[in-house]
Design a protein around this motif. Sequence first.
Motif, PDB file in Angstrom:
ATOM      1  N   ALA A   1       9.539 -40.790  29.475  1.00  0.00           N
ATOM      2  CA  ALA A   1       9.095 -39.596  28.748  1.00  0.00           C
ATOM      3  C   ALA A   1       9.671 -38.326  29.374  1.00  0.00           C
ATOM      4  O   ALA A   1      10.061 -37.391  28.660  1.00  0.00           O
ATOM      5  CB  ALA A   1       7.572 -39.532  28.729  1.00  0.00           C
ATOM      6  N   THR A   2       9.743 -38.303  30.709  1.00  0.00           N
ATOM      7  CA  THR A   2      10.280 -37.128  31.403  1.00  0.00           C
ATOM      8  C   THR A   2      11.733 -36.866  31.012  1.00  0.00           C
ATOM      9  O   THR A   2      12.117 -35.735  30.697  1.00  0.00           O
ATOM     10  CB  THR A   2      10.181 -37.322  32.923  1.00  0.00           C
ATOM     11  OG1 THR A   2       8.801 -37.403  33.302  1.00  0.00           O
ATOM     12  CG2 THR A   2      10.831 -36.161  33.676  1.00  0.00           C
ATOM     13  N   TRP A   3      12.555 -37.922  31.008  1.00  0.00           N
ATOM     14  CA  TRP A   3      13.976 -37.745  30.692  1.00  0.00           C
ATOM     15  C   TRP A   3      14.205 -37.499  29.213  1.00  0.00           C
ATOM     16  O   TRP A   3      15.119 -36.745  28.830  1.00  0.00           O
ATOM     17  CB  TRP A   3      14.767 -38.962  31.156  1.00  0.00           C
ATOM     18  CG  TRP A   3      15.037 -38.955  32.622  1.00  0.00           C
ATOM     19  CD1 TRP A   3      14.467 -39.758  33.563  1.00  0.00           C
ATOM     20  CD2 TRP A   3      15.928 -38.087  33.322  1.00  0.00           C
ATOM     21  NE1 TRP A   3      14.953 -39.447  34.807  1.00  0.00           N
ATOM     22  CE2 TRP A   3      15.859 -38.426  34.691  1.00  0.00           C
ATOM     23  CE3 TRP A   3      16.781 -37.059  32.932  1.00  0.00           C
ATOM     24  CZ2 TRP A   3      16.601 -37.777  35.674  1.00  0.00           C
ATOM     25  CZ3 TRP A   3      17.532 -36.407  33.905  1.00  0.00           C
ATOM     26  CH2 TRP A   3      17.441 -36.769  35.257  1.00  0.00           C
ATOM     27  N   LEU A   4      13.400 -38.122  28.352  1.00  0.00           N
ATOM     28  CA  LEU A   4      13.549 -37.859  26.922  1.00  0.00           C
ATOM     29  C   LEU A   4      13.282 -36.391  26.617  1.00  0.00           C
ATOM     30  O   LEU A   4      13.997 -35.772  25.816  1.00  0.00           O
ATOM     31  CB  LEU A   4      12.601 -38.757  26.125  1.00  0.00           C
ATOM     32  CG  LEU A   4      12.954 -40.251  26.088  1.00  0.00           C
ATOM     33  CD1 LEU A   4      11.861 -41.035  25.368  1.00  0.00           C
ATOM     34  CD2 LEU A   4      14.308 -40.494  25.426  1.00  0.00           C
ATOM     35  N   LEU A   5      12.280 -35.826  27.278  1.00  0.00           N
ATOM     36  CA  LEU A   5      12.007 -34.403  27.102  1.00  0.00           C
ATOM     37  C   LEU A   5      13.146 -33.557  27.666  1.00  0.00           C
ATOM     38  O   LEU A   5      13.559 -32.559  27.064  1.00  0.00           O
ATOM     39  CB  LEU A   5      10.692 -34.026  27.788  1.00  0.00           C
ATOM     40  CG  LEU A   5       9.402 -34.383  27.058  1.00  0.00           C
ATOM     41  CD1 LEU A   5       8.193 -34.081  27.942  1.00  0.00           C
ATOM     42  CD2 LEU A   5       9.293 -33.620  25.735  1.00  0.00           C
ATOM     43  N   ALA A   6      13.652 -33.951  28.837  1.00  0.00           N
ATOM     44  CA  ALA A   6      14.718 -33.177  29.478  1.00  0.00           C
ATOM     45  C   ALA A   6      15.973 -33.117  28.616  1.00  0.00           C
ATOM     46  O   ALA A   6      16.692 -32.112  28.613  1.00  0.00           O
ATOM     47  CB  ALA A   6      15.050 -33.779  30.847  1.00  0.00           C
ATOM     48  N   TYR A   7      16.233 -34.192  27.850  1.00  0.00           N
ATOM     49  CA  TYR A   7      17.417 -34.242  26.998  1.00  0.00           C
ATOM     50  C   TYR A   7      17.124 -33.836  25.561  1.00  0.00           C
ATOM     51  O   TYR A   7      17.973 -34.002  24.679  1.00  0.00           O
ATOM     52  CB  TYR A   7      18.035 -35.642  27.048  1.00  0.00           C
ATOM     53  CG  TYR A   7      18.884 -35.878  28.284  1.00  0.00           C
ATOM     54  CD1 TYR A   7      20.201 -35.444  28.332  1.00  0.00           C
ATOM     55  CD2 TYR A   7      18.362 -36.524  29.394  1.00  0.00           C
ATOM     56  CE1 TYR A   7      20.986 -35.656  29.456  1.00  0.00           C
ATOM     57  CE2 TYR A   7      19.139 -36.736  30.534  1.00  0.00           C
ATOM     58  CZ  TYR A   7      20.438 -36.297  30.558  1.00  0.00           C
ATOM     59  OH  TYR A   7      21.209 -36.502  31.682  1.00  0.00           O
ATOM     60  N   GLY A   8      15.944 -33.319  25.307  1.00  0.00           N
ATOM     61  CA  GLY A   8      15.627 -32.776  23.995  1.00  0.00           C
ATOM     62  C   GLY A   8      15.226 -33.774  22.931  1.00  0.00           C
ATOM     63  O   GLY A   8      15.203 -33.441  21.744  1.00  0.00           O
ATOM     64  N   HIS A   9      14.880 -34.994  23.336  1.00  0.00           N
ATOM     65  CA  HIS A   9      14.453 -36.009  22.378  1.00  0.00           C
ATOM     66  C   HIS A   9      12.925 -35.968  22.258  1.00  0.00           C
ATOM     67  O   HIS A   9      12.213 -36.874  22.698  1.00  0.00           O
ATOM     68  CB  HIS A   9      14.936 -37.391  22.822  1.00  0.00           C
ATOM     69  CG  HIS A   9      16.425 -37.488  22.971  1.00  0.00           C
ATOM     70  ND1 HIS A   9      17.295 -37.415  21.888  1.00  0.00           N
ATOM     71  CD2 HIS A   9      17.207 -37.631  24.079  1.00  0.00           C
ATOM     72  CE1 HIS A   9      18.544 -37.522  22.312  1.00  0.00           C
ATOM     73  NE2 HIS A   9      18.518 -37.649  23.636  1.00  0.00           N
TER      74      HIS A   9
ATOM     75  N   LEU B   1       1.049 -37.655  29.676  1.00  0.00           N
ATOM     76  CA  LEU B   1       0.040 -37.007  28.837  1.00  0.00           C
ATOM     77  C   LEU B   1       0.023 -35.491  29.025  1.00  0.00           C
ATOM     78  O   LEU B   1      -0.091 -34.737  28.051  1.00  0.00           O
ATOM     79  CB  LEU B   1      -1.333 -37.601  29.153  1.00  0.00           C
ATOM     80  CG  LEU B   1      -1.478 -39.100  28.850  1.00  0.00           C
ATOM     81  CD1 LEU B   1      -2.803 -39.621  29.373  1.00  0.00           C
ATOM     82  CD2 LEU B   1      -1.332 -39.366  27.360  1.00  0.00           C
ATOM     83  N   PHE B   2       0.161 -35.036  30.268  1.00  0.00           N
ATOM     84  CA  PHE B   2       0.191 -33.591  30.500  1.00  0.00           C
ATOM     85  C   PHE B   2       1.455 -32.958  29.904  1.00  0.00           C
ATOM     86  O   PHE B   2       1.399 -31.858  29.345  1.00  0.00           O
ATOM     87  CB  PHE B   2       0.097 -33.283  31.991  1.00  0.00           C
ATOM     88  CG  PHE B   2      -1.310 -33.172  32.497  1.00  0.00           C
ATOM     89  CD1 PHE B   2      -2.173 -32.190  32.016  1.00  0.00           C
ATOM     90  CD2 PHE B   2      -1.780 -34.031  33.459  1.00  0.00           C
ATOM     91  CE1 PHE B   2      -3.472 -32.079  32.481  1.00  0.00           C
ATOM     92  CE2 PHE B   2      -3.086 -33.937  33.939  1.00  0.00           C
ATOM     93  CZ  PHE B   2      -3.936 -32.953  33.446  1.00  0.00           C
ATOM     94  N   ASP B   3       2.593 -33.650  30.050  1.00  0.00           N
ATOM     95  CA  ASP B   3       3.821 -33.115  29.452  1.00  0.00           C
ATOM     96  C   ASP B   3       3.679 -32.995  27.937  1.00  0.00           C
ATOM     97  O   ASP B   3       4.151 -32.031  27.332  1.00  0.00           O
ATOM     98  CB  ASP B   3       5.008 -34.013  29.795  1.00  0.00           C
ATOM     99  CG  ASP B   3       5.540 -33.770  31.205  1.00  0.00           C
ATOM    100  OD1 ASP B   3       5.137 -32.758  31.810  1.00  0.00           O
ATOM    101  OD2 ASP B   3       6.335 -34.592  31.686  1.00  0.00           O
TER     102      ASP B   3
END
Length: 227
Positions: free
Chosen positions: A95-103, A165-167
């Motif tokens: 989830a962390t990397w998907l957010l970092a790459y805009g997914h 969950l927090f992200d």
Amino acid sequence: MGMWEHGGEVFPHEQQRVAGQAWSKVGNGQGTAQWGLMVGSIFESLLRDLLLEGWAKEAAELQQVMERRVHRWLSMPFPYGSEFAWDNTGHEEIATWLLAYGHDAQAAQTADAVSAYTSLSPHWAYCGSARRWWDFAINGDARPKYNGNERVLHHYAGALNSVVLFDRALVAREDVWLWRLASCAAGGPLTTIRPSSGAASMGWHGDPAKLRRDDLSADWGRWLHWH
């Protein structure tokens, strides 16, 4: 990267050594590293630090590895998975990397998976507790003779779930239910600390005949990553 001091003196070589150790854990993204890794979200922080420290070569290599891993996750119908097929500890890094790459949509899907097995039941033992049933047989104080299939209450995986969950809550800021769930997942493992000594336990024995903290700490330190 962390600052190493002794008597007011900084040792850059120690800082570089620790950075090198962290970098070596990333690997090439093959084998089990193609899946989400426990506390793997720290690699996203590592990438930022590599860039800040001027380690351009290492940063570029890490980006290449991560782009390959993210591509792998995006090719799956469900973009999450752990280095253990039965486990859920990989969701945090993915989830962390998907957010970092805009997914964002795929990251939300991963958060939905976490919220599906994380309970908001109004009970200290279950609210935010991770889905863990077998860890006492692997790391508990009764192994190797332990042959039960007992619920582990407030296992460290709950705190790893709280990262996801927090992200997600930071994106869906009006979702009060999600904020409550994330808080339970993060705070629940605090109950595994023994008030008399401050020593940690890997979790609470959920068997009604026991209802005690396990005598061993096992992987407890992993939940400190979030805190």
